[in-house]
Design a protein around this motif. Structure first.
Motif, mmCIF file in Angstrom:
data_model
loop_
_atom_site.group_PDB
_atom_site.id
_atom_site.type_symbol
_atom_site.label_atom_id
_atom_site.label_comp_id
_atom_site.label_asym_id
_atom_site.label_seq_id
_atom_site.Cartn_x
_atom_site.Cartn_y
_atom_site.Cartn_z
ATOM 1 N N ARG A 130 -7.495 41.786 30.406
ATOM 2 C CA ARG A 130 -7.133 43.069 29.791
ATOM 3 C C ARG A 130 -5.763 42.987 29.145
ATOM 4 O O ARG A 130 -5.551 43.546 28.076
ATOM 5 C CB ARG A 130 -7.143 44.172 30.860
ATOM 6 C CG ARG A 130 -8.524 44.570 31.316
ATOM 7 C CD ARG A 130 -8.506 45.943 31.990
ATOM 8 N NE ARG A 130 -9.773 46.174 32.671
ATOM 9 C CZ ARG A 130 -9.895 46.447 33.960
ATOM 10 N NH1 ARG A 130 -8.826 46.540 34.722
ATOM 11 N NH2 ARG A 130 -11.082 46.660 34.486
ATOM 12 N N ARG A 131 -4.851 42.309 29.836
ATOM 13 C CA ARG A 131 -3.500 42.171 29.291
ATOM 14 C C ARG A 131 -3.502 41.290 28.037
ATOM 15 O O ARG A 131 -2.680 41.483 27.136
ATOM 16 C CB ARG A 131 -2.568 41.550 30.343
ATOM 17 C CG ARG A 131 -2.215 42.417 31.544
ATOM 18 C CD ARG A 131 -1.115 43.433 31.258
ATOM 19 N NE ARG A 131 0.025 42.929 30.543
ATOM 20 C CZ ARG A 131 1.108 42.384 31.109
ATOM 21 N NH1 ARG A 131 1.187 42.282 32.429
ATOM 22 N NH2 ARG A 131 2.107 41.956 30.357
ATOM 23 N N ILE A 132 -4.386 40.294 28.006
ATOM 24 C CA ILE A 132 -4.460 39.386 26.844
ATOM 25 C C ILE A 132 -5.908 39.389 26.352
ATOM 26 O O ILE A 132 -6.664 38.433 26.581
ATOM 27 C CB ILE A 132 -4.000 37.964 27.202
ATOM 28 C CG1 ILE A 132 -2.691 37.979 28.001
ATOM 29 C CG2 ILE A 132 -3.814 37.137 25.930
ATOM 30 C CD1 ILE A 132 -2.194 36.606 28.410
ATOM 31 N N PRO A 133 -6.335 40.440 25.667
ATOM 32 C CA PRO A 133 -7.757 40.574 25.293
ATOM 33 C C PRO A 133 -8.237 39.524 24.300
ATOM 34 O O PRO A 133 -9.438 39.285 24.186
ATOM 35 C CB PRO A 133 -7.836 41.977 24.696
ATOM 36 C CG PRO A 133 -6.442 42.316 24.291
ATOM 37 C CD PRO A 133 -5.545 41.619 25.266
ATOM 38 N N THR A 134 -7.306 38.881 23.593
ATOM 39 C CA THR A 134 -7.710 37.860 22.609
ATOM 40 C C THR A 134 -7.556 36.441 23.168
ATOM 41 O O THR A 134 -7.571 35.466 22.413
ATOM 42 C CB THR A 134 -6.883 37.996 21.322
ATOM 43 O OG1 THR A 134 -5.482 37.904 21.649
ATOM 44 C CG2 THR A 134 -7.165 39.328 20.641
ATOM 45 N N LEU A 135 -7.429 36.332 24.481
ATOM 46 C CA LEU A 135 -7.286 35.024 25.129
ATOM 47 C C LEU A 135 -8.420 34.092 24.699
ATOM 48 O O LEU A 135 -9.584 34.479 24.691
ATOM 49 C CB LEU A 135 -7.319 35.201 26.646
ATOM 50 C CG LEU A 135 -7.020 33.964 27.491
ATOM 51 C CD1 LEU A 135 -5.520 33.676 27.493
ATOM 52 C CD2 LEU A 135 -7.516 34.163 28.921
#
Length: 412
Positions: free
Chosen positions: A380-385
């Motif tokens: 959620r914190r890095i949705p484009t991981l």
């Protein structure tokens, strides 16, 4: 041509495959195909280990679970036919015995000394602190140049910080204990290397126990030091127990964080489902599914039969080694429909990734909370991981007693 097993039983050599077995190329998340064949065709069969011994391998979920709770099966690693995972593992077990390779009543006596610290209530009280550790590490990652190695920047620090706080071990020493842990969890480590790494860790924990005797604090090593003061433990026993908890407390969870992230990135539909859910129960179920699907303790649970045991028409004789293959057991279609599919919506809480019976993993409540916080936060914190390299460039721990990846380059 025949060979004589460690227990004196004559076994046809051509019918005994080497174990552990290789995974299929391009299928890093799946157990070896040969294990699937054994599960279907010969679920109780002999395998050959590194030392030439031929213990029984048990491949079906129902049998694995039943034998893990059978009092006729021993965890005692000093038994002459105990099926050690490697020369290094044998050396370590000989040099530093802990309750996980003991039988009751000694196992129960020692385990009870540390059980309270890993109770669900105690671990849940740690959730806010674990959440802060996870958020702080993500903040640091986001500020770093890309790509980032998720193992070094996140997967390894999260459980290391948590177990250090729980035990009372200075996190500033993490390079030292992580380096020695890495040596001890590789199958390719020599006995001499294992002996040196074990001694260094035991000496280190012994010094910490000495510090806690002089200056007790609110941590688990201080609790063990109190047991030493009361005459319930020797300092060597306390140091051995501290080493076990330190290694197990960061190695397994670190590998689950990194390998679980990779599995989700390779199954984007499942990652989307997990990221979209705001229900803590859904996140908890996803954790159970990833534990089942990956089963990072992939060398089987090792045991010795104390009495003759008949199972599926096969007699395992007293004194023979047994390998309970929980990785393929967790892929048994009789226990988990469509078992080779990762489905974060299923709740396979009956899996045997943590073992079963009296020896099931002491730290599983802590591991569950850590993974719930990580899997519920990171994506959620890095949705484009996403991966920063192709899958075939990722180094997997095929040589480890705990499966995972050595590096996981990511970007966003």
């Amino acid at each position: 041509m025949n060979t004589i097993s460690a227990s004196g039983i004559e076994v046809p050599s051509v019918q005994v495959p080497d174990y552990p077995m290789p995974r299929a190329a391009g299928c890093p998340f799946d157990p070896p195909p040969a294990l699937r064949t054994l599960q279907a065709e010969a679920p109780i069969s002999r395998v050959r280990l590194w030392d030439g011994s031929t213990p029984w391998l048990v491949a079906r979920y129902e049998d694995v679970r039943a034998l893990l709770s059978d009092p006729r099966i021993s965890s005692e690693s000093t038994h002459p036919h105990y099926p050690h995972q490697s020369p290094a593992a044998k050396e370590r077990r000989t040099q530093s015995r802990t309750f996980i390779t003991m039988d009751d009543p000694e196992h129960a006596r020692l385990r009870r000394m540390v059980t309270a610290a890993f109770s669900i209530r105690q671990v849940e009280a740690m959730r806010p602190a674990i959440q802060k550790i996870v958020d702080d590490l993500i903040d640091v990652m986001l500020a770093e140049p890309k790509p980032v190695d998720l193992v070094q920047a996140f997967a390894l620090p999260v459980p290391s910080l948590v177990i250090c706080a729980l035990l009372g071990v200075p996190y500033t020493d993490h390079d030292f204990f992580q380096a020695n842990s890495r040596i001890l969890v590789k199958r390719t480590t020599t006995p001499a290397q294992a002996r040196a790494a074990t001694q260094q860790l035991v000496d280190y924990l012994d010094r910490l126990i000495g510090d806690k005797l002089a200056h007790p604090a609110d941590d688990l090593l201080s609790t063990l030091a109190g047991r030493v003061r009361d005459g319930e433990l020797s300092r060597r026993e306390a140091a051995n127990m501290g080493m076990l908890l330190l290694i197990a407390g960061h190695e397994t969870t670190a590998n689950m964080i990194a390998l679980g992230t990779l599995a989700l990135l390779r199954h984007p539909d499942q990652l989307t489902r997990l990221r979209a859910s705001e229900d803590p129960k859904a996140v908890a179920s996803a954790v159970e599914e990833l534990l089942r699907y990956l089963t990072i303790v992939h060398g089987g649970r090792r045991r010795v039969a104390l009495a003759d045991i008949e199972i599926r028409g096969v007699t395992i004789h007293a004194g023979e080694g047994v390998v309970l293959a929980n990785d393929i057991g967790n892929r048994d279609p009789a226990a988990f429909p469509d078992a080779d599919r990762l489905d974060v919506g299923r709740n396979p809480r009956h899996h045997v990734a943590f073992g079963f019976g009296v020896h099931q993993c002491l730290g599983q409540p802590l591991a569950r909370v850590e993974l719930q916080v990580v899997y519920g936060t990171l994506y959620r914190r890095i949705p484009t991981l996403r991966l920063a390299v192709a899958l075939d460039r990722i180094p997997f721990k095929h040589d480890g007693t705990v499966y995972g990846v050595y590096e996981l380059p990511i970007t966003w």
